[in-house]
Motif scaffolding. Structure first.
Motif, PDB file in Angstrom:
ATOM      1  N   PRO A  84       0.826  -1.218   0.000  1.00  0.00           N
ATOM      2  CA  PRO A  84       0.000   0.000   0.000  1.00  0.00           C
ATOM      3  C   PRO A  84       0.859   1.266   0.000  1.00  0.00           C
ATOM      4  CG  PRO A  84      -0.735  -1.542   1.686  1.00  0.00           C
ATOM      5  CD  PRO A  84       0.589  -2.041   1.202  1.00  0.00           C
ATOM      6  N   PHE A  85       0.357   2.266  -0.732  1.00  0.00           N
ATOM      7  CA  PHE A  85       0.988   3.579  -0.766  1.00  0.00           C
ATOM      8  C   PHE A  85      -0.069   4.660  -0.588  1.00  0.00           C
ATOM      9  CE2 PHE A  85       4.268   1.231  -3.097  1.00  0.00           C
ATOM     10  CZ  PHE A  85       5.432   1.787  -2.577  1.00  0.00           C
ATOM     11  N   SER A  86       0.382   5.818  -0.152  1.00  0.00           N
ATOM     12  CA  SER A  86      -0.430   7.027  -0.203  1.00  0.00           C
ATOM     13  C   SER A  86      -0.026   7.796  -1.456  1.00  0.00           C
ATOM     14  CB  SER A  86      -0.190   7.881   1.040  1.00  0.00           C
ATOM     15  OG  SER A  86      -0.782   9.158   0.880  1.00  0.00           O
ATOM     16  N   PHE A  87      -1.017   8.093  -2.282  1.00  0.00           N
ATOM     17  CA  PHE A  87      -0.795   8.858  -3.513  1.00  0.00           C
ATOM     18  C   PHE A  87      -1.464  10.216  -3.349  1.00  0.00           C
ATOM     19  CE2 PHE A  87      -0.828   4.393  -4.649  1.00  0.00           C
ATOM     20  CZ  PHE A  87       0.245   4.256  -5.512  1.00  0.00           C
ATOM     21  N   GLN A  88      -0.690  11.274  -3.380  1.00  0.00           N
ATOM     22  CA  GLN A  88      -1.245  12.620  -3.261  1.00  0.00           C
ATOM     23  C   GLN A  88      -0.905  13.394  -4.525  1.00  0.00           C
ATOM     24  OE1 GLN A  88      -1.651  15.136   0.538  1.00  0.00           O
ATOM     25  NE2 GLN A  88       0.241  15.881  -0.353  1.00  0.00           N
ATOM     26  N   ILE A  89      -1.938  13.853  -5.232  1.00  0.00           N
ATOM     27  CA  ILE A  89      -1.692  14.520  -6.515  1.00  0.00           C
ATOM     28  C   ILE A  89      -2.116  15.988  -6.463  1.00  0.00           C
ATOM     29  CG2 ILE A  89      -2.053  12.347  -7.762  1.00  0.00           C
ATOM     30  CD1 ILE A  89      -4.704  13.652  -8.833  1.00  0.00           C
ATOM     31  N   HIS A  90      -1.450  16.789  -7.255  1.00  0.00           N
ATOM     32  CA  HIS A  90      -1.927  18.124  -7.583  1.00  0.00           C
ATOM     33  C   HIS A  90      -1.507  18.418  -9.009  1.00  0.00           C
ATOM     34  CE1 HIS A  90       2.184  19.055  -6.189  1.00  0.00           C
ATOM     35  NE2 HIS A  90       2.127  20.116  -6.976  1.00  0.00           N
ATOM     36  N   SER A  91      -2.197  19.348  -9.642  1.00  0.00           N
ATOM     37  CA  SER A  91      -2.041  19.498 -11.082  1.00  0.00           C
ATOM     38  C   SER A  91      -2.225  20.938 -11.524  1.00  0.00           C
ATOM     39  CB  SER A  91      -3.089  18.615 -11.788  1.00  0.00           C
ATOM     40  OG  SER A  91      -3.098  18.848 -13.170  1.00  0.00           O
ATOM     41  N   ASN A  92      -1.453  21.352 -12.536  1.00  0.00           N
ATOM     42  CA  ASN A  92      -1.731  22.596 -13.253  1.00  0.00           C
ATOM     43  C   ASN A  92      -2.139  22.283 -14.687  1.00  0.00           C
ATOM     44  OD1 ASN A  92       0.672  21.885 -14.487  1.00  0.00           O
ATOM     45  ND2 ASN A  92       1.833  23.656 -13.762  1.00  0.00           N
ATOM     46  N   LEU A  93      -2.495  21.025 -14.919  1.00  0.00           N
ATOM     47  CA  LEU A  93      -2.949  20.563 -16.225  1.00  0.00           C
ATOM     48  C   LEU A  93      -4.476  20.574 -16.242  1.00  0.00           C
ATOM     49  CD1 LEU A  93      -2.300  19.176 -18.969  1.00  0.00           C
ATOM     50  CD2 LEU A  93      -2.300  16.995 -17.734  1.00  0.00           C
ATOM     51  N   PRO A  94      -5.095  21.382 -17.109  1.00  0.00           N
ATOM     52  CA  PRO A  94      -6.557  21.441 -17.137  1.00  0.00           C
ATOM     53  C   PRO A  94      -7.185  20.073 -17.406  1.00  0.00           C
ATOM     54  CG  PRO A  94      -5.619  23.241 -18.422  1.00  0.00           C
ATOM     55  CD  PRO A  94      -4.483  22.317 -18.077  1.00  0.00           C
ATOM     56  N   ILE A  95      -8.168  19.717 -16.588  1.00  0.00           N
ATOM     57  CA  ILE A  95      -8.855  18.431 -16.726  1.00  0.00           C
ATOM     58  C   ILE A  95      -9.975  18.578 -17.750  1.00  0.00           C
ATOM     59  CG2 ILE A  95     -10.072  16.601 -15.489  1.00  0.00           C
ATOM     60  CD1 ILE A  95      -7.193  17.098 -14.525  1.00  0.00           C
ATOM     61  N   GLY A  96     -10.123  17.596 -18.634  1.00  0.00           N
ATOM     62  CA  GLY A  96     -11.207  17.602 -19.611  1.00  0.00           C
ATOM     63  C   GLY A  96     -10.999  18.562 -20.755  1.00  0.00           C
ATOM     64  N   ALA A  97      -9.763  19.020 -20.955  1.00  0.00           N
ATOM     65  CA  ALA A  97      -9.483  19.990 -22.015  1.00  0.00           C
ATOM     66  C   ALA A  97      -8.849  19.337 -23.236  1.00  0.00           C
ATOM     67  CB  ALA A  97      -8.564  21.088 -21.481  1.00  0.00           C
ATOM     68  N   GLY A  98      -8.822  18.011 -23.267  1.00  0.00           N
ATOM     69  CA  GLY A  98      -8.230  17.322 -24.403  1.00  0.00           C
ATOM     70  C   GLY A  98      -6.718  17.310 -24.361  1.00  0.00           C
ATOM     71  N   LEU A  99      -6.132  17.474 -23.170  1.00  0.00           N
ATOM     72  CA  LEU A  99      -4.672  17.528 -23.024  1.00  0.00           C
ATOM     73  C   LEU A  99      -4.137  16.258 -22.371  1.00  0.00           C
ATOM     74  CD1 LEU A  99      -4.324  21.243 -21.842  1.00  0.00           C
ATOM     75  CD2 LEU A  99      -4.277  20.322 -24.172  1.00  0.00           C
ATOM     76  N   SER A 100      -4.996  15.254 -22.261  1.00  0.00           N
ATOM     77  CA  SER A 100      -4.627  13.925 -21.777  1.00  0.00           C
ATOM     78  C   SER A 100      -4.162  13.903 -20.328  1.00  0.00           C
ATOM     79  CB  SER A 100      -3.557  13.297 -22.673  1.00  0.00           C
ATOM     80  OG  SER A 100      -3.573  11.908 -22.525  1.00  0.00           O
ATOM     81  N   SER A 101      -4.971  14.473 -19.466  1.00  0.00           N
ATOM     82  CA  SER A 101      -4.678  14.415 -18.032  1.00  0.00           C
ATOM     83  C   SER A 101      -4.740  12.981 -17.521  1.00  0.00           C
ATOM     84  CB  SER A 101      -5.664  15.302 -17.265  1.00  0.00           C
ATOM     85  OG  SER A 101      -7.004  14.948 -17.558  1.00  0.00           O
ATOM     86  N   SER A 102      -5.580  12.141 -18.119  1.00  0.00           N
ATOM     87  CA  SER A 102      -5.679  10.748 -17.660  1.00  0.00           C
ATOM     88  C   SER A 102      -4.366  10.005 -17.907  1.00  0.00           C
ATOM     89  CB  SER A 102      -6.843  10.030 -18.351  1.00  0.00           C
ATOM     90  OG  SER A 102      -6.678  10.016 -19.754  1.00  0.00           O
ATOM     91  N   ALA A 103      -3.781  10.167 -19.086  1.00  0.00           N
ATOM     92  CA  ALA A 103      -2.511   9.494 -19.378  1.00  0.00           C
ATOM     93  C   ALA A 103      -1.404  10.021 -18.479  1.00  0.00           C
ATOM     94  CB  ALA A 103      -2.140   9.683 -20.848  1.00  0.00           C
ATOM     95  N   ALA A 104      -1.393  11.335 -18.216  1.00  0.00           N
ATOM     96  CA  ALA A 104      -0.376  11.912 -17.324  1.00  0.00           C
ATOM     97  C   ALA A 104      -0.472  11.285 -15.931  1.00  0.00           C
ATOM     98  CB  ALA A 104      -0.546  13.425 -17.247  1.00  0.00           C
TER      99      ALA A 104
END
Length: 350
Positions: A84-104
């Protein structure tokens, strides 16, 4: 430990990646950041949305955490149980803008787990792990492009990928006094994922009609055997593959204005032949014609973003008028920003 993986722009080659075609993405300087540390349970925390998800056993949550969970399950197929791990994310990549945030998100998770556990998986293997997670666990039948771009890109280069052979080549991105921008339309129509899978099925059906196993066996003569939807989908793929190769040639010969023409042609094809645009995107493109070097919809479609190729300050001279008109028409505030090429996934030295 802190890691990051970039979003991507697909320069040209849209909806060809799952059709054994050519694509030309590059990573951009917008990232998803991931802090990872060992824990007594699997925990997924988003600083952007203030979500906190805890699991003793990995299972589908139908949230953004599924992109990480899918990656963990794929890695376990290769190396056995992951602690088990703790995963903590933050982003400056717009979600749902067609910039592939899911792949990132997939790639930064795979990269981090590989690094922290010293698994010695290659960067190509990590890209394929992310791709399998999205296809098999999340359930979006995407091609390999997004994960390859987020994992393998290099600054000041585009990544030419032959999705049939999975071979890739870094192409110098020398744009002289031209720049890339993203205009985020602010819309993401709900039919996006379902229509994406429908387009893929239509292309598979077209291959069956032609008695072909791959689009690599299809040529323009074969179009005479098709009509309606299948004709349109196949013609787009053939034309778009040709545009990718022509764009690479134009890049090598510093013919940037010609590349702009290819971008406008690509959008017209995505609108009329592949039918993945929408009213708001078309409005933006129509208002950019004859004012910037080139522009087209990027990503899966049905909303998202427009990629703009602009000489000097061409876009900056017209964008605020476009924003005013768009706000009046759609009650949405357009967001735009310059995009700069970036390296793929990496560890962040603090």
């Amino acid at each position: 430990m802190l890691y990051r993986a970039p979003g991507r722009i697909n320069f040209i080659g849209e909806h060809t990646d799952y059709n054994d075609g050519y694509v030309l993405p590059f990573a951009i300087d917008k990232h998803i950041y991931l802090e990872i540390e060992k824990s007594d349970k699997f925990t997924f925390i988003s600083k952007n949305s203030n979500q906190n998800i805890s699991l003793n056993n990995l299972q589908k949550t139908r949230t953004w955490a599924d992109y990480i969970i899918g990656v963990i399950l794929e890695i376990e197929k290769k190396v056995g149980k992951i602690p088990p791990f703790s995963f903590q994310i933050h982003s400056n990549l717009p979600i749902g803008a067609g910039l592939s945030s899911s792949a990132a998100l997939e790639i930064v998770s795979a990269f981090a787990i590989n690094d922290i556990l010293n698994l010695n998986l290659s960067i190509e293997e990590l890209a394929l792990i992310g791709w399998n997670a999205e296809n098999k666990f999340v359930g979006l039948n995407c091609g390999i492009m997004d994960q390859y771009a987020s994992a393998l890109s290099k600054e000041n280069h585009a990544l030419f990928i032959d999705t049939y052979t999975k071979k890739y080549e870094l192409i110098p991105l020398n744009l002289k006094n031209y720049n890339f921008y993203i205009i985020n339309s602010g819309v993401k129509h709900e039919l996006g994922n379902s229509e994406y899978n429908i387009r893929r099925k239509q292309c598979e059906d077209a291959l069956k009609l032609l008695n072909k196993k791959s689009f690599r066996e299809v040529n323009y003569e074969d179009l005479k055997k098709l009509n309606g939807i299948h004709y349109k989908r196949v013609k787009h793929v053939l034309d778009e593959n040709r545009r990718v190769l022509n764009t690479i040639e134009a890049l090598k010969n510093d013919k940037i204005e010609l590349i702009g023409e290819f971008l406008f042609e690509s959008h017209e094809s995505l609108k009329e032949l592949y039918e993945v645009s929408c009213e708001e995107i078309d409005y933006i493109i129509d208002n950019l014609k004859n004012k910037v070097t080139g522009a087209r919809i990027v990503g899966g479609g049905f909303g998202g973003s427009v990629l703009v190729l602009s000489k000097d300050d061409e876009l900056e001279n017209i964008i605020y008028n476009l924003k005013d008109n768009y706000l009046r028409k759609y009650s949405i505030e357009l967001e735009h920003f310059k995009v700069i090429s970036s390296n793929g996934a990496e560890k962040v030295i603090i």
